[in-house]
Design an enzyme around this catalytic site. Sequence first.
Site, PDB file in Angstrom:
ATOM      1  N   ARG A   9      -8.532  -4.227   0.005  1.00  0.00           N
ATOM      2  CA  ARG A   9      -7.717  -3.024  -0.151  1.00  0.00           C
ATOM      3  C   ARG A   9      -8.304  -2.082  -1.195  1.00  0.00           C
ATOM      4  O   ARG A   9      -8.204  -0.860  -1.064  1.00  0.00           O
ATOM      5  CB  ARG A   9      -6.276  -3.383  -0.479  1.00  0.00           C
ATOM      6  CG  ARG A   9      -6.055  -4.257  -1.720  1.00  0.00           C
ATOM      7  CD  ARG A   9      -4.619  -4.784  -1.703  1.00  0.00           C
ATOM      8  NE  ARG A   9      -4.218  -5.525  -2.898  1.00  0.00           N
ATOM      9  CZ  ARG A   9      -4.365  -6.823  -3.060  1.00  0.00           C
ATOM     10  NH1 ARG A   9      -4.970  -7.542  -2.129  1.00  0.00           N
ATOM     11  NH2 ARG A   9      -3.910  -7.425  -4.154  1.00  0.00           N
ATOM     12  N   GLU A  47      -6.823  -8.533  -8.300  1.00  0.00           N
ATOM     13  CA  GLU A  47      -5.427  -8.732  -8.688  1.00  0.00           C
ATOM     14  C   GLU A  47      -5.245 -10.159  -9.188  1.00  0.00           C
ATOM     15  O   GLU A  47      -6.046 -11.053  -8.901  1.00  0.00           O
ATOM     16  CB  GLU A  47      -4.514  -8.457  -7.476  1.00  0.00           C
ATOM     17  CG  GLU A  47      -3.018  -8.608  -7.732  1.00  0.00           C
ATOM     18  CD  GLU A  47      -2.501  -7.692  -8.831  1.00  0.00           C
ATOM     19  OE1 GLU A  47      -2.729  -8.038 -10.019  1.00  0.00           O
ATOM     20  OE2 GLU A  47      -1.864  -6.670  -8.530  1.00  0.00           O
ATOM     21  N   HIS A  68      -5.318   0.808  -6.088  1.00  0.00           N
ATOM     22  CA  HIS A  68      -5.653   0.997  -4.669  1.00  0.00           C
ATOM     23  C   HIS A  68      -4.516   1.690  -3.913  1.00  0.00           C
ATOM     24  O   HIS A  68      -3.362   1.699  -4.364  1.00  0.00           O
ATOM     25  CB  HIS A  68      -5.958  -0.354  -4.014  1.00  0.00           C
ATOM     26  CG  HIS A  68      -4.774  -1.287  -4.020  1.00  0.00           C
ATOM     27  ND1 HIS A  68      -3.748  -1.201  -3.104  1.00  0.00           N
ATOM     28  CD2 HIS A  68      -4.438  -2.309  -4.843  1.00  0.00           C
ATOM     29  CE1 HIS A  68      -2.845  -2.129  -3.344  1.00  0.00           C
ATOM     30  NE2 HIS A  68      -3.236  -2.812  -4.414  1.00  0.00           N
ATOM     31  N   TRP A 109       1.446  -4.962   3.140  1.00  0.00           N
ATOM     32  CA  TRP A 109       2.276  -5.870   2.341  1.00  0.00           C
ATOM     33  C   TRP A 109       2.994  -5.134   1.224  1.00  0.00           C
ATOM     34  O   TRP A 109       4.092  -5.527   0.827  1.00  0.00           O
ATOM     35  CB  TRP A 109       1.414  -7.004   1.773  1.00  0.00           C
ATOM     36  CG  TRP A 109       1.244  -8.144   2.747  1.00  0.00           C
ATOM     37  CD1 TRP A 109       1.484  -8.110   4.095  1.00  0.00           C
ATOM     38  CD2 TRP A 109       0.828  -9.472   2.448  1.00  0.00           C
ATOM     39  NE1 TRP A 109       1.228  -9.328   4.658  1.00  0.00           N
ATOM     40  CE2 TRP A 109       0.816 -10.185   3.673  1.00  0.00           C
ATOM     41  CE3 TRP A 109       0.435 -10.120   1.289  1.00  0.00           C
ATOM     42  CZ2 TRP A 109       0.444 -11.520   3.759  1.00  0.00           C
ATOM     43  CZ3 TRP A 109       0.054 -11.460   1.361  1.00  0.00           C
ATOM     44  CH2 TRP A 109       0.062 -12.153   2.577  1.00  0.00           C
ATOM     45  N   ASN A 110       2.404  -4.057   0.694  1.00  0.00           N
ATOM     46  CA  ASN A 110       3.134  -3.222  -0.265  1.00  0.00           C
ATOM     47  C   ASN A 110       4.395  -2.683   0.395  1.00  0.00           C
ATOM     48  O   ASN A 110       5.486  -2.697  -0.199  1.00  0.00           O
ATOM     49  CB  ASN A 110       2.289  -2.049  -0.732  1.00  0.00           C
ATOM     50  CG  ASN A 110       1.177  -2.439  -1.681  1.00  0.00           C
ATOM     51  OD1 ASN A 110       0.132  -1.809  -1.697  1.00  0.00           O
ATOM     52  ND2 ASN A 110       1.367  -3.491  -2.476  1.00  0.00           N
ATOM     53  N   GLY A 125      -1.305 -10.697  -4.394  1.00  0.00           N
ATOM     54  CA  GLY A 125      -2.233 -11.502  -5.167  1.00  0.00           C
ATOM     55  C   GLY A 125      -3.666 -11.237  -4.732  1.00  0.00           C
ATOM     56  O   GLY A 125      -4.083 -10.088  -4.577  1.00  0.00           O
TER      57      GLY A 125
END
Length: 206
Positions: free
Chosen positions: A64, A88, A15, A20-21, A28
């Site tokens: 996402r 994930e 993705h 948060w990346n 998670g």
Amino acid sequence: MIPNPNITRFGLLRHAPTMWNEEKRIQGQQDSPLTVEGENHAKAWGQLLKLYPWDRILSSDLGRARNTAAIINTFLSIPVSYDYRLREREWGRWTGMKLKQVRQEDPQLWAAQGKNGWKFCPPTGENHNAVLERSIQALRKAAQEWPNETILVVTHEGVIKSLIYRLCEHEKMSTKSPVIRPNYLHWLIHDKGSLKIKELNAISLY
């Protein structure tokens, strides 16, 4: 030549980048929105991938991945399906934390889990083997439902690594391994009941 109806091709794609990346947090199975840059990446991927003969998109059902697939599909205009088994890995108690924070708060547990290889499992989370098993199940089902198709799979880093590292027979899920380059699409095939690597790092996305 008559196409072999036993072969289904899968193009694995992670993705687009999320908030948060960017913050380097463990996502998670929780979600955070795509960044503006991430949305732009997905648009660029759509323009690139429309040069290839896709039959459908198979996506993780997490937001996402769904959003990435939706943006790409504005260029491809093909059927889209979702499978929760392509999510994930579940990171349990460590979800939302940064790795630095995990190491500081759970140093002994982190060190112990780091020695477990494919059985590495965050507290109340799942290990690599569990991710691998459900991911294989998802792709096998897709191959049965859509034989001889070329399917774009929009999923997550943990899923992609689990599949490829196991097919490469790696004993550890090392982040330092040169096997997988970031920001590439990888080809797998399902042939006569078996999942195999066709080509790693096949299409550069940048």
